[in-house]
Design a protein around this motif. Structure first.
Motif, PDB file in Angstrom:
ATOM      1  N   LEU A   1       0.851  -1.188   0.000  1.00 48.24           N
ATOM      2  CA  LEU A   1       0.000   0.000   0.000  1.00 48.24           C
ATOM      3  C   LEU A   1       0.886   1.237   0.000  1.00 48.24           C
ATOM      4  O   LEU A   1       1.826   1.341   0.789  1.00 48.24           O
TER       5      LEU A   1
ATOM      6  N   ARG B   1       0.736   5.709  -0.308  1.00 53.56           N
ATOM      7  CA  ARG B   1      -0.023   6.958  -0.379  1.00 53.56           C
ATOM      8  C   ARG B   1       0.890   7.999  -1.005  1.00 53.56           C
ATOM      9  O   ARG B   1       1.977   8.259  -0.509  1.00 53.56           O
TER      10      ARG B   1
ATOM     11  N   THR C   1      -4.278   6.921  -2.608  1.00 54.75           N
ATOM     12  CA  THR C   1      -3.770   5.696  -1.994  1.00 54.75           C
ATOM     13  C   THR C   1      -3.951   4.543  -2.973  1.00 54.75           C
ATOM     14  O   THR C   1      -5.055   4.316  -3.472  1.00 54.75           O
TER      15      THR C   1
ATOM     16  N   PRO D   1      -4.554   4.350   5.589  1.00 54.23           N
ATOM     17  CA  PRO D   1      -5.445   5.078   4.670  1.00 54.23           C
ATOM     18  C   PRO D   1      -6.258   4.106   3.826  1.00 54.23           C
ATOM     19  O   PRO D   1      -5.786   3.014   3.478  1.00 54.23           O
TER      20      PRO D   1
ATOM     21  N   PRO E   1      -7.827   2.547   0.526  1.00 61.51           N
ATOM     22  CA  PRO E   1      -7.349   2.538  -0.869  1.00 61.51           C
ATOM     23  C   PRO E   1      -8.318   3.231  -1.818  1.00 61.51           C
ATOM     24  O   PRO E   1      -9.528   3.022  -1.744  1.00 61.51           O
TER      25      PRO E   1
END
Length: 577
Positions: A168, A170, A181, A216, A218
């Protein structure tokens, strides 16, 4: 700076009846597709939006994208060498040819030491964020390749949710205070492992993180999921493990994610993974899911061969940032390869000579010769179009033809599935072969060019040596007060605002409205008569001597074009013919 309303869609109004499921017993699909194949264990509040989004997808988008995002399974990329055959060298070209800002790559098989070497080699243009198990580098691996020119790569935050499986990031979005994200996925093949993977991933956002901010949510999730949600996305058609599909469905529900390509193409069948041997199976296991906000700012979802030796195709879409400048296609210019064509030069020269002859015999009049000149430009434009069609590479034309044949066969339900699968595999193998040949040909030409020129001081050597700075264009201009004020994002209208502004500067204070023309003429004569400097007799004779046309032609041919913008340089080359 306000939002750009010129190049964005109208916001979707969510009816109250769609915010909650009006009929819990009614089954609904998680992605728009040709045919539903099962009931879901529960419905999401956002499912009713799919029909509304699908309607918007049908011809109502007036957008201008400013970044391309794609995903590709490269089937192993751990070999890093300096020769032409390294897959990462090819990825560099895929990024450049497709103008990609972000590329998600699966099955990278990279050790940390290999990753460091790659980043050192590609540091000028790209950065690679990878997640792999160093103890088992030949298994799994997922990475994001970020363009340094198109993304705020240095300010990116990253979280490895599952080593080699889920990464992941950001990333701050250029020219805005927001961030996006992106979740890169390489799901397990085994149905039970796939189910457990999605269940673990869903819980990641519910876990407490003492002393750390929450993860965060996605905005974009990119493949390889190793399962399909609809039997129509497989050939021969079959359903995948229901528990695995429901686990993925729960994850999508949690973050309100949509299958963007399916929304754009609700009735089309395209496969991006295929086996070219028995049983010739095809599937669309590689997908990109996005939120409603991202989808509303997207366009041009497509699936195509990458030119890389892999059994997966590239899935790609364009995304634009709200508030960005709306640009047109720019000024049309004659391609350089047409300008150099001897046939074009011969026929264009004849058109120009005929035009000069017409002008000599055309009686003078307002705008008469301009019309003759305009006719000449139209004739040359028509000639260029004819030459482009005849000079177009035959390989590209053949690839396009076979892609049309492939689409027709896959979507022809009258053909038995087994025959469709075999025929599609044969065409896909041919398309892959031609794509790889074209991809390699481009690489070879670039390699030869730099091999010949990068050791000599010249344009090529200088372009390699200096850093390419990101251009910072003017995003908007303030509208004049008489037009209501506000910001203008349309580049054509912006140019007109700038033109009027500078034209008014030229006239400011020279002549007021309602001035007496005779009085103005008197003042002009007074100013001109006050100039005492005059030409000498020699200068006057020299200026009165007729100049030879050949002299100007020689000066034109000697003028450099390498320092000019591409559009002007192309026109200058054409003028020399």
């Amino acid at each position: 700076m306000g939002e750009n309303t010129t190049n964005s869609r109208a916001p979707i109004r969510v009816p109250d009846t769609l915010r909650h499921d009006p009929d819990p017993g009614q089954s609904n699909r998680s992605a728009v597709g040709p045919t539903p194949n099962r009931a879901r264990k529960r419905d999401c509040p956002w499912r009713g939006l799919e029909k509304e989004l699908e309607e918007i997808a049908r011809g109502k988008k007036r957008l201008k994208a400013n970044i391309h995002i794609a995903s590709l399974n490269i089937r192993g990329g751990a070999v890093v060498d300096t020769n032409q055959n390294s897959k990462w060298n090819h990825i560099n070209q895929i990024m450049r040819d497709n103008k990609l800002g972000i590329l998600v790559v699966q099955e990278t098989h990279l050790k940390q030491s290999t990753l460091d070497r790659l980043n050192a080699r590609m540091k000028k243009n790209y950065v690679i964020l990878n997640s792999s198990d160093d103890n088992r580098p030949n298994m799994n691996g997922v990475a994001l390749v970020l363009s340094k020119r198109l993304t705020a790569w240095a300010e990116t935050n990253r979280w490895t949710l599952e080593v080699g499986r889920a990464l992941l990031i950001r990333i701050p979005w250029k020219n805005s205070r927001e961030s996006r994200t992106i979740l890169a996925i390489y799901a397990p093949n085994d149905p039970k492992g796939n189910t457990a993977f999605w269940q673990r991933l869903t819980k990641k956002w519910d876990e407490r993180r003492p002393g750390k901010p929450p993860l965060p949510k996605p905005d974009i999730m990119l493949r390889d999921f190793n399962l399909v949600e609809d039997s129509a996305d497989r050939l021969p058609a079959r359903s995948d493990d229901e528990e695995a599909v429901e686990a993925l469905d729960d994850f999508k529900c949690k973050f309100s994610l949509f299958d963007g390509w399916r929304l754009e193409n609700p009735d089309e069948i395209v496969f991006m993974y295929r086996q070219l041997a028995e049983p010739f199976s095809h599937s669309r296991i590689d997908r990109i899911y996005v939120t409603k906000k991202i989808y509303m700012s997207s366009r041009d979802w497509y699936i195509s061969p990458s030119g890389l030796s892999t059994d997966h195709w590239l899935v790609n879409f364009q995304y634009f940032d709200r508030g960005t400048t709306l640009r047109g296609r720019g000024r049309w210019v004659i391609p350089a390869y047409v300008v150099k064509d001897e046939t074009f030069q011969k026929e264009a020269r004849q058109i120009m000579q005929d035009t000069l002859e017409d002008m000599r015999h055309t009686p003078p009049g307002k705008g008469v010769r301009q019309k003759v000149y305009n006719t000449m430009k139209e004739d040359i434009h028509d000639l260029v179009m004819i030459r482009i069609k005849r000079m177009a590479p035959k390989l590209k034309a053949r690839i396009w033809e076979r892609e049309q044949n492939l689409s027709a066969i896959i979507n022809d339900k009258s053909i038995p599935e087994k025959e469709r699968a075999e025929a599609a595999a044969e065409i896909e193998e041919e398309i892959d072969s031609m794509r790889i040949r074209h991809h390699t040909s481009v690489r070879d030409k670039i390699h030869i060019k730099y091999h010949l020129k990068n050791e000599r001081v010249g344009k090529t050597w200088m372009s390699i040596s200096k850093d390419k700075e990101t251009r910072d264009p003017i995003k908007a201009l303030m509208k004049p007060a008489e037009e209501g004020g506000g910001l203008e994002y349309n580049s054509k209208n912006m140019a007109e605002i700038a033109r009027k502004y500078h034209a008014n500067l030229q006239l400011d204070g020279l002549q007021s409205e309602g001035a007496n023309p005779e009085e103005v003429e008197t003042h002009m004569d007074t100013v001109l008569n006050s100039i005492k400097k005059t030409l000498t007799t020699g200068q006057a004779e020299r200026m009165g001597t007729p100049q030879q046309e050949a002299r100007y032609g020689q000066r034109l041919k000697e003028s450099p074009t390498t320092k000019l913008p591409a559009s002007i340089a192309s026109q200058s080359r054409c003028g020399r013919t």
